[in-house]
Design an enzyme around this catalytic site. Sequence first.
Site, PDB file in Angstrom:
ATOM      1  N   HIS A 158     -60.240 -33.285   4.397  1.00  0.00           N
ATOM      2  CA  HIS A 158     -60.287 -32.120   3.510  1.00  0.00           C
ATOM      3  C   HIS A 158     -59.786 -32.454   2.109  1.00  0.00           C
ATOM      4  CE1 HIS A 158     -56.039 -31.527   4.959  1.00  0.00           C
ATOM      5  NE2 HIS A 158     -55.868 -31.169   3.710  1.00  0.00           N
ATOM      6  N   ASP A 189     -60.351 -34.591  10.761  1.00  0.00           N
ATOM      7  CA  ASP A 189     -59.805 -34.415   9.411  1.00  0.00           C
ATOM      8  C   ASP A 189     -59.254 -35.724   8.856  1.00  0.00           C
ATOM      9  OD1 ASP A 189     -59.131 -33.244   7.048  1.00  0.00           O
ATOM     10  OD2 ASP A 189     -57.481 -32.047   7.824  1.00  0.00           O
ATOM     11  N   SER A 267     -50.880 -33.504   2.460  1.00  0.00           N
ATOM     12  CA  SER A 267     -52.021 -33.872   3.308  1.00  0.00           C
ATOM     13  C   SER A 267     -52.443 -35.316   3.072  1.00  0.00           C
ATOM     14  CB  SER A 267     -53.205 -32.956   3.035  1.00  0.00           C
ATOM     15  OG  SER A 267     -53.036 -31.716   3.639  1.00  0.00           O
TER      16      SER A 267
END
Length: 602
Positions: A158, A189, A267
Amino acid sequence: MSIAAVSGWGLSGLFASHSRSRRILPGSYFLGGLDPDCCSFSLNKKALVRRSLRRLRAEASFQNTDGRTPRNNKVGRSQSAALNSFGRKEDKDLLVDSRANQVEEGNLQDADFLNAVVKVYCTHTAPDYSLPWQKQRQYTSTGSAFMIGERKLLTNAHCVEHDTQVKVKRRGDDTKYLAKVLARGVECDMALLSVESDEFWEGTEPLRFGQLPNLQDSVTVVGYPLGGETISVSKGVVSRIEVTSYAHGSSELLGIQIDAAINPGNSGGPAFNDRGECIGVAFQVYRSDDVENIGYVIPTTVVSHFLEDYRRNGRYTGFPCLGVLLQKLENPAMRAFLNVPSNEGVLVRKVEPTSYASGVLNEGDVIVSFDNVRVGCEGTVPFRSTERIAFRYLISQKFTGDVAELGIIRKGQSMQVQVVLNPQLHLVPFHIEGGHPSYLIVAGLVFTPLSEPLIEEECEDSMGLKLLAKARYSMPRFKGEQIVILSQVLACEENIGYEEMSNEQVLKLNGTSIKNIHHLAHLIDNCKDKYLILEFEDNFLVILERESASGASNSILKGYGIPSERSPDLLEPYIDDSFGQDGAATSLDQKENQSGDGLQWV
């Protein structure tokens, strides 16, 4: 409540931010005064209203923490919680919550492994699913990544979704280097990056991967979250290890829950154990007024599966599934009725027509073992020494094309069968292959396949309950099947009386059932009849004069500023993929296959 996927590697490991049921794209809620998305521009009024409504409806949600602005949200099929990706927003006056465990580098200041963690700068240009011939306005985000050897970096998918440019910067350096996305694993992901510059790799050392941690093991998350420009370190412990909903990928894979602070921008950052080994990748957090400091890390078992998949195939092929819907067998009377002698097994409720299992398993079969591992009546299997975990964990350890041996009970008889595992096919996809939606314009009527990003962009209220029910519960009956909808009508003389139509499924053209949008284009191109007769739900008809419709294309395209009457993929020759394993065409008029509530698809 919401769960946020974190962009930027935290010492807790990589994470995917979507559940298999309904996927939620990066960012959609404002939590604790902070926009959970990491986009660098303000959201427009329509987006704010849409996301506010979703927040009211959601009981819980996952969010990505990559520091970017929310683009889409999807509600998972496997659980009621909304899954929401968010990233780091690059405003300086943002409030930050869940930072109790956030600490300065302290005694980790000189640790070598910190130098392997880099900051990711990504420019995104997402498709416009409502106007599929164009792109949305570009936006930027920041996240984290880390070095793994062979001049490659790992980050979250993402963090680099719909990327047009990716740059990375090392710790203590002021130079940004261009990076290339080699592979993107949506379900898990994760994304693999490469940097060509020799200068970037000078004096670097890759991280070492460690084993799956135990409960209460110390964990350190490293990345570049909001609140500053330099590297950040958070410390905590492992709270839980179980199969977890990945908000970005609409899948359920093994995940590590930690209590270390994970914020937008983390992230893609690594999570370390006390020995300085990477035990996972930070990717999402759980936001709620009732909980604090619940973050999630993608464990090294999932990371290694992603890397091995890329090594074997030169690309990401995905995690396979069994293709069945299961029901628990906790009730003794049900087990007795099915002739299951012990407290084990799960009931096969439905079998996906497109899966290999459709020719091997039947509805009513009871699966009691998977590769000689006994399956409990709650759909769990032994995990490590004293734990149990969801049955689908065993399936996620396999690769596309692998064969699994199942022990089943069929009508009271025990037997062994073999099933080839392949990735699941979705009638309404959560992500669009290639990132560009297909479209076809006929006399101003805009046709496009139904997808979760389109539902998100249009708002669920505009879709209608019947179409949403198909999107949520229907299964594809053959490879390549799509729900083709009339998304809107570009008003012109040829479509007078149809201008108010929108988001309606088209079922037939001149009596022929439509398999997918490429099939529709093929039927129109080869039609010799005087009229094009389009049949919609509830026997609603749209009739166009064929030659007049064809002649109106140029003026419509010019008047609305559209470059082409169809997407580039529809210019390719049409190939019919709607054949089963025995070579027979699948009937389009059979009753819809739908999956109700129950145990997850595996």
